[in-house]
Enzyme design. Structure first.
Site, PDB file in Angstrom:
ATOM      1  N   GLY A 198       0.815  -1.222   0.000  1.00 35.65           N
ATOM      2  CA  GLY A 198       0.000   0.000   0.000  1.00 35.65           C
ATOM      3  C   GLY A 198       0.845   1.267   0.000  1.00 35.65           C
ATOM      4  N   GLU A 213      -6.815  -1.437   1.623  1.00 39.74           N
ATOM      5  CA  GLU A 213      -7.190  -2.308   2.736  1.00 39.74           C
ATOM      6  C   GLU A 213      -5.942  -3.126   3.028  1.00 39.74           C
ATOM      7  OE1 GLU A 213      -8.091  -5.091   4.866  1.00 39.74           O
ATOM      8  OE2 GLU A 213      -9.324  -5.962   3.269  1.00 39.74           O
TER       9      GLU A 213
HETATM   10  C1  UN1 Z   1      -9.319 -10.097   4.723  1.00 36.64           C
HETATM   11  O1  UN1 Z   1      -8.743 -10.865   5.492  1.00 36.64           O
HETATM   12  O2  UN1 Z   1      -8.694  -9.501   3.804  1.00 36.64           O
HETATM   13  O3  UN1 Z   1     -13.983  -9.987   8.487  1.00 36.64           O
HETATM   14  C2  UN1 Z   1     -10.782  -9.885   4.712  1.00 36.64           C
HETATM   15  C3  UN1 Z   1     -13.427 -10.963   8.010  1.00 36.64           C
HETATM   16  C4  UN1 Z   1     -13.791 -11.344   6.587  1.00 36.64           C
HETATM   17  C5  UN1 Z   1     -12.973 -10.593   5.597  1.00 36.64           C
HETATM   18  C6  UN1 Z   1     -11.498 -10.568   5.833  1.00 36.64           C
HETATM   19  N1  UN1 Z   1     -15.182 -11.052   6.384  1.00 36.64           N
HETATM   20  O4  UN1 Z   1     -12.610 -11.631   8.615  1.00 36.64           O
END
Ligand code: UN1
Length: 509
Positions: A246, A263
């Site tokens: 990122g 993210e």
């Molecule tokens: C991730 O690990 O990139 O809340 C996403 C969670 C899942 C998504 C994780 N619904 O653990």
């Protein structure tokens, strides 16, 4: 515990081919881009990576499709996503097989990942009739102010191995109803599930009469991602992965005034207070820390426990860790599958060596498993480590099942420890004291994008916005009003009077 024998690579290749065949994908073999399985650590297929010309073609096609898609009524765009959701439901078992084969998830979590995709499709279909803008009171008579939301353009989705399909779907389902077109650069480690998703979306597009190029898949390495990041025709780069990635993507996209939605890493903690229901806390902690073999960005990595209950909780966690069934993720009794690669295992061992040197003490787990049966795979016991303070290794995200345990005396101290890491994704508190819970959720509490009470840090539902602060990158995906990142707003001032009063009382002419 170790569950039943591992499948062979030949079995897995046959199972992957069958799943892909049911979905309608023919694996074109013979290329130099490998598909592997962490179950054995071995090679499955040689696929073909996108060339520079393929990337150019995808961007041009995506721009052309956008011109059609942006004026397609949003509820009609929702039809495409509705059909995608149906196809995902129809092929749930096959898609989950591919997630297990490529990412190593246990069956229940692989099915959960596909369910998360179906859920976001439902959400996005509803959203296609709810892309609301506001009407705002104007200070001028006979005038109206309105906020209008328009499609943004081409969205590049760069996704990671650990949620190889769901994170794509959060972005793609929402972007498509918002009127954007999508180019997907998945993790190099999970090409098969990507081919499957792309195929199902192409089929849905054909069936509902949407342009084929609303979605393009580009398999490839970092160079493919870099071309997308630097391409001015890409309006939004939505990237999921490490903070290091990122840090490169964000400034490069910003340099051309593109938008990015990041993210990135998490270093998620749970605070366990003296009033906590420990039965519930133990369950929540073990799922969040050891589930998905510690490879979720929301995985619980730090446990901040009140000193009075630390011994009891550690004893119960140690017992639970010792009982965890590790091994073949296709076996229904297994709870912990393999790490994605032996490189990930080396990184885990490196972190454990450092934390030991910094005074940490291993309380349970940490041994490699199945090394003889599958020398190229990386099965490991999740590990519980007692630490006296948050040393540098504790403040980093190690993408492996390591849970650091720290003791605290006052809630203020616990919250300070909680927030004293660079990352800010997910967090939780186990307590039956409402005051403590509310303090944790308040502006002076957790500094994360996700803050929970009496559940662990992982396993968020799609209805809420997903993402975090600080080194986690600040992006929000999935539910709530995350859709606004995929659109551009325009403020409209409409004069329906016969005069031309100016704002702020300015007079002119
Ligand atoms: C991730 O690990 O990139 O809340 C996403 C969670 C899942 C998504 C994780 N619904 O653990």
């Amino acid at each position: 515990m170790t569950s039943t024998a591992l499948p062979t690579t030949d079995d897995l290749r046959a199972r992957a081919r069958a799943a892909l065949g049911n979905i309608g994908v023919d694996v074109a073999e013979g290329g130099g881009f490998p598909a592997r399985t962490p179950l054995t650590g071995e090679h499955l297929f040689g696929l073909t990576a996108a060339t520079e010309a393929d990337t150019e073609d995808a961007v041009a096609a995506s721009c052309a499709a956008f011109v059609i898609w942006r004026t397609t009524p949003a509820p009609r765009r929702g039809e495409l996503v509705r059909r995608l959701g149906e196809l995902l439901r129809e092929h749930k078992g096959d898609l989950a097989d591919l997630v297990t084969i490529e990412a190593g998830k246990i069956r229940s979590e692989a099915l959960g990942e596909i369910q998360e995709m179906i859920d976001i499709c439902h959400f996005a279909v509803g959203l296609s009739r709810q892309l609301y803008g506001r009407t705002i009171a104007s200070e001028r008579p006979g005038h109206r102010l309105a906020e209008t939301w328009h499609p943004l353009g081409v969205v590049a989705v760069i996704s990671a191995f650990n949620f190889p399909a769901a994170v794509w779907s959060w972005n793609t389902a929402v972007a498509l109803v918002c009127g954007d077109t999508v180019i997907w650069k998945p993790s190099e480690l999970t090409p098969l599930i990507s081919l499957a998703c792309d195929h199902l979306l192409a089929r849905a597009a054909e069936e509902v009469g949407a342009p084929r190029d609303v979605h393009r898949l580009l398999l490839g390495d970092r160079a493919v991602g870099e071309r997308l990041v630097d391409d001015r025709r890409i309006a939004l780069v939505s990237a999921t992965g490490s903070t290091r990635m990122g840090r490169e993507v964000g400034p490069r996209v910003a340099a051309r005034f593109g938008r990015s939605l990041l993210e990135l890493g998490g270093n998620n903690a749970a605070i366990v207070t003296p009033s906590a229901d420990l039965d519930l806390a133990v369950q929540g902690i073990v799922f969040a820390a050891a589930g998905t073999a510690g490879q979720r960005c929301t995985t619980l990595r730090r446990l901040i426990v009140h000193r009075d209950i630390a011994d009891t909780l550690i004893e119960r966690l140690t017992a639970a860790y010792e009982r965890l069934p590790i091994g073949n993720p296709f076996d229904d009794t297994t709870l912990v599958g393999p790490l994605i690669s032996t490189t990930a295992l080396d990184t885990m061992h490196g972190a454990l060596a450092r934390v030991r040197a910094q005074g940490g003490k291993i309380l349970a787990g940490g041994n490699r498993r199945l090394a003889e049966a599958a020398p190229a795979a990386a099965y490991t016991e999740p590990v519980l480590v007692h630490v006296g303070e948050q040393t540098d290794v504790v403040r980093e995200e190690t993408f492996a099942p390591i849970l650091y345990v720290l003791a605290y005396d006052t809630l203020d101290e616990a919250i300070a420890l909680h927030n004293d890491v660079p990352q800010g994704l997910s967090s939780s508190i186990f307590t039956r004291d409402q005051r403590e819970a509310e303090v944790f959720l308040s502006a002076a509490g957790s500094d994360c994008g996700i803050a929970n009470v009496n559940i662990g840090t992982s396993g968020a539902e799609i209805g809420g916005a997903f993402g975090g602060e600080k080194d986690t990158g600040g992006g929000r995906e999935s539910g709530s009003d995350a859709w606004k990142s995929y659109m551009r707003s325009a403020t409209n001032t409409i004069n329906y009077s016969t005069g031309l009063p100016l704002a702020q009382g300015v007079s002119f002419l």
